[in-house]
Design a protein around this motif. Sequence first.
Motif, PDB file in Angstrom:
ATOM      1  N   LYS A   1       0.822  -1.148  -0.030  1.00 45.74           N
ATOM      2  CA  LYS A   1      -0.212  -0.059   0.086  1.00 45.74           C
ATOM      3  C   LYS A   1       0.885   1.057  -0.208  1.00 45.74           C
ATOM      4  N   ARG A   2       2.070   1.094  -0.112  1.00 48.10           N
ATOM      5  CA  ARG A   2       3.068   2.045   0.044  1.00 48.10           C
ATOM      6  C   ARG A   2       2.914   3.173   1.161  1.00 48.10           C
ATOM      7  N   TRP A   3       2.813   2.416   2.438  1.00 53.61           N
ATOM      8  CA  TRP A   3       2.588   3.253   3.491  1.00 53.61           C
ATOM      9  C   TRP A   3       4.137   3.152   4.005  1.00 53.61           C
ATOM     10  N   VAL A   4       4.511   4.341   4.666  1.00 55.42           N
ATOM     11  CA  VAL A   4       5.822   4.509   5.224  1.00 55.42           C
ATOM     12  C   VAL A   4       5.925   3.609   6.458  1.00 55.42           C
ATOM     13  N   HIS A   5       7.446   3.342   6.726  1.00 57.49           N
ATOM     14  CA  HIS A   5       7.564   2.843   8.032  1.00 57.49           C
ATOM     15  C   HIS A   5       8.476   3.877   9.007  1.00 57.49           C
ATOM     16  N   CYS A   6       7.724   4.064   9.974  1.00 59.20           N
ATOM     17  CA  CYS A   6       8.543   4.994  10.765  1.00 59.20           C
ATOM     18  C   CYS A   6       9.891   4.597  11.473  1.00 59.20           C
ATOM     19  N   SER A   7      10.640   5.222  11.829  1.00 58.64           N
ATOM     20  CA  SER A   7      11.804   4.999  12.280  1.00 58.64           C
ATOM     21  C   SER A   7      12.076   3.778  13.405  1.00 58.64           C
TER      22      SER A   7
ATOM     23  N   GLN B   1      11.178   0.357  11.846  1.00 51.96           N
ATOM     24  CA  GLN B   1      12.100  -0.099  11.082  1.00 51.96           C
ATOM     25  C   GLN B   1      13.198  -0.324  12.048  1.00 51.96           C
ATOM     26  N   ASN B   2      13.579   0.211  13.069  1.00 54.05           N
ATOM     27  CA  ASN B   2      14.435  -0.374  14.023  1.00 54.05           C
ATOM     28  C   ASN B   2      14.182  -1.579  14.607  1.00 54.05           C
ATOM     29  N   GLU B   3      13.003  -1.689  14.984  1.00 59.02           N
ATOM     30  CA  GLU B   3      12.607  -3.074  15.810  1.00 59.02           C
ATOM     31  C   GLU B   3      12.753  -3.992  14.760  1.00 59.02           C
ATOM     32  N   ILE B   4      12.337  -4.195  13.275  1.00 59.03           N
ATOM     33  CA  ILE B   4      12.170  -5.119  12.640  1.00 59.03           C
ATOM     34  C   ILE B   4      13.913  -5.360  12.152  1.00 59.03           C
ATOM     35  N   VAL B   5      14.697  -4.672  11.946  1.00 60.14           N
ATOM     36  CA  VAL B   5      16.137  -4.776  11.656  1.00 60.14           C
ATOM     37  C   VAL B   5      16.618  -5.249  12.934  1.00 60.14           C
ATOM     38  N   THR B   6      16.282  -4.894  14.089  1.00 57.70           N
ATOM     39  CA  THR B   6      16.987  -5.293  15.358  1.00 57.70           C
ATOM     40  C   THR B   6      16.596  -6.972  15.444  1.00 57.70           C
ATOM     41  N   SER B   7      15.537  -7.195  15.409  1.00 59.87           N
ATOM     42  CA  SER B   7      15.026  -8.714  15.340  1.00 59.87           C
ATOM     43  C   SER B   7      15.648  -9.452  14.293  1.00 59.87           C
ATOM     44  N   PHE B   8      16.040  -8.799  13.137  1.00 62.24           N
ATOM     45  CA  PHE B   8      16.778  -9.816  12.149  1.00 62.24           C
ATOM     46  C   PHE B   8      18.024  -9.999  12.784  1.00 62.24           C
TER      47      PHE B   8
ATOM     48  N   ILE C   1      10.028   5.705   3.741  1.00 61.81           N
ATOM     49  CA  ILE C   1      10.680   6.257   4.869  1.00 61.81           C
ATOM     50  C   ILE C   1      10.268   7.615   5.025  1.00 61.81           C
ATOM     51  N   PRO C   2       9.788   7.963   6.492  1.00 65.76           N
ATOM     52  CA  PRO C   2       9.184   9.284   6.902  1.00 65.76           C
ATOM     53  C   PRO C   2      10.304  10.554   6.600  1.00 65.76           C
ATOM     54  N   ASP C   3       9.644  11.640   6.583  1.00 66.86           N
ATOM     55  CA  ASP C   3      10.448  12.882   6.458  1.00 66.86           C
ATOM     56  C   ASP C   3      11.406  13.092   7.782  1.00 66.86           C
ATOM     57  N   ASN C   4      10.928  12.482   8.813  1.00 68.95           N
ATOM     58  CA  ASN C   4      11.727  12.777  10.142  1.00 68.95           C
ATOM     59  C   ASN C   4      12.572  11.468  10.377  1.00 68.95           C
ATOM     60  N   ILE C   5      12.972  10.546   9.519  1.00 72.28           N
ATOM     61  CA  ILE C   5      13.519   9.359   9.484  1.00 72.28           C
ATOM     62  C   ILE C   5      14.860   9.519  10.512  1.00 72.28           C
ATOM     63  N   ASN C   6      15.042   8.889  11.455  1.00 76.37           N
ATOM     64  CA  ASN C   6      16.264   8.606  12.305  1.00 76.37           C
ATOM     65  C   ASN C   6      17.013   7.235  12.027  1.00 76.37           C
ATOM     66  N   TYR C   7      18.153   7.245  11.648  1.00 75.69           N
ATOM     67  CA  TYR C   7      18.815   6.041  11.355  1.00 75.69           C
ATOM     68  C   TYR C   7      20.080   6.278  12.326  1.00 75.69           C
TER      69      TYR C   7
ATOM     70  N   GLU D   1      19.154 -10.363   5.475  1.00 75.34           N
ATOM     71  CA  GLU D   1      17.833 -10.115   5.730  1.00 75.34           C
ATOM     72  C   GLU D   1      17.574  -8.665   6.098  1.00 75.34           C
ATOM     73  N   ALA D   2      18.308  -8.217   7.106  1.00 72.44           N
ATOM     74  CA  ALA D   2      18.191  -6.987   7.884  1.00 72.44           C
ATOM     75  C   ALA D   2      18.721  -5.859   6.671  1.00 72.44           C
ATOM     76  N   VAL D   3      19.822  -6.102   5.922  1.00 77.11           N
ATOM     77  CA  VAL D   3      20.543  -5.242   4.892  1.00 77.11           C
ATOM     78  C   VAL D   3      19.408  -5.213   3.834  1.00 77.11           C
ATOM     79  N   LYS D   4      18.874  -6.095   3.461  1.00 80.62           N
ATOM     80  CA  LYS D   4      17.825  -6.316   2.415  1.00 80.62           C
ATOM     81  C   LYS D   4      16.588  -5.463   2.615  1.00 80.62           C
ATOM     82  N   PHE D   5      15.998  -5.652   3.860  1.00 74.89           N
ATOM     83  CA  PHE D   5      15.038  -4.875   4.425  1.00 74.89           C
ATOM     84  C   PHE D   5      15.151  -3.224   4.389  1.00 74.89           C
TER      85      PHE D   5
END
Length: 353
Positions: free
Chosen positions: A126-132, A135-142, A164-170, A150-154
């Motif tokens: 649906k092209r919905w953005v994933h907030c910071s 994304q952090n929770e999913i990558v950390t779980s990987f 990614i949202p305009d206020n993204i924090n990586y 898989e984390a890198v691919k995500f």
Amino acid sequence: MCNEGRYRYAFSLKDLMVKQSSSHIDITLYNILMFHLFASKNSVFVDTILDEIQEKRLEFDDVTYNFLVYGFSNCESGSRSVYYLTEMISKELKLSNRSLRAVVRSLLEDNKFTEVLKLSQEMETKRWVHCSIVQNEIVTSFLNMGKLQEAVKFLENMIRKDLIPDNINYDNLIKKMCHHGRNDTASDLLDSMLMKANIPDSTTYDRLIQELSVCNKIDDALDLYTEMLNHKLAPSINTYEVLTEKLCECGRTLEGEKLIDTMIRAGEQPSKGMFGSVVSRYRFERNFTKASKLLQRMQQFGYKPDFETHWSLISTLSRLSDRDIDDNSSNFLSKLLSESGFKPKKDVDRKSK
């Protein structure tokens, strides 16, 4: 009333308001009551409200669904939260970041990472953005499962599809990618932040600069160092030390010395290690004049040279003829000899007389 546990009175007040507006009952009233019931951790009474909404044939709006998703997640009823989430998505209603974060964390606490991935994939279609945080929770779980690829691919997918949202924090993920040796991914994440006009913090720059330096990507590290200064961020002393050491290892000794000059001009004190790296390299290059001058500056900051460096310069400069060294180096040699207990021969002869 809900906050004070006076639920019977809250429901009575609701009944009175419904009676007075019998011609037009609005879902907003029920939304407000559900919000406060969830806030007081009383999901049991929410069921009573839901039954009444169904009885009166009222339609849920996006606020209702978001309250239900968020509320049941916080009340540790993950399955019910997912139920309303699924229903919400099927009706093309937008999930708030607050609700999304709550349901993701609830699912992960229940070890339902597969459901989190399904939710992410549904959002992606649906092209919905994933907030910071999501994304952090999913990558950390990987990463916790040892699934680095898989984390890198995500993350690459999020960036490529601009989810990614305009206020993204990586900041956190950049450091994690560095820890796992994925400096390329870390650099991409940093660039994504900058493209959204978000400046990474100084510790993020420090970590990536140091990692690139250790991997002998000194030019990339220097580019980030310059970028860091342009953003008016102050590099840590460790960053300066690593850059200086690597520049000297690459034979770019003058650039290493310039880093020392930069720190001094900024009113900061270079470390003894920084001076030592450059002095040692000048000695290796047999540029003893440069080495002696830098050693003088080092001593002005209260640092004492190590025994080997000290005596190496004394012995080397003492062997050079007067035309091979300038006055400053000559004076420096005299000072070194004096501090080491040696006195000029003419002074010794004068005293003996």
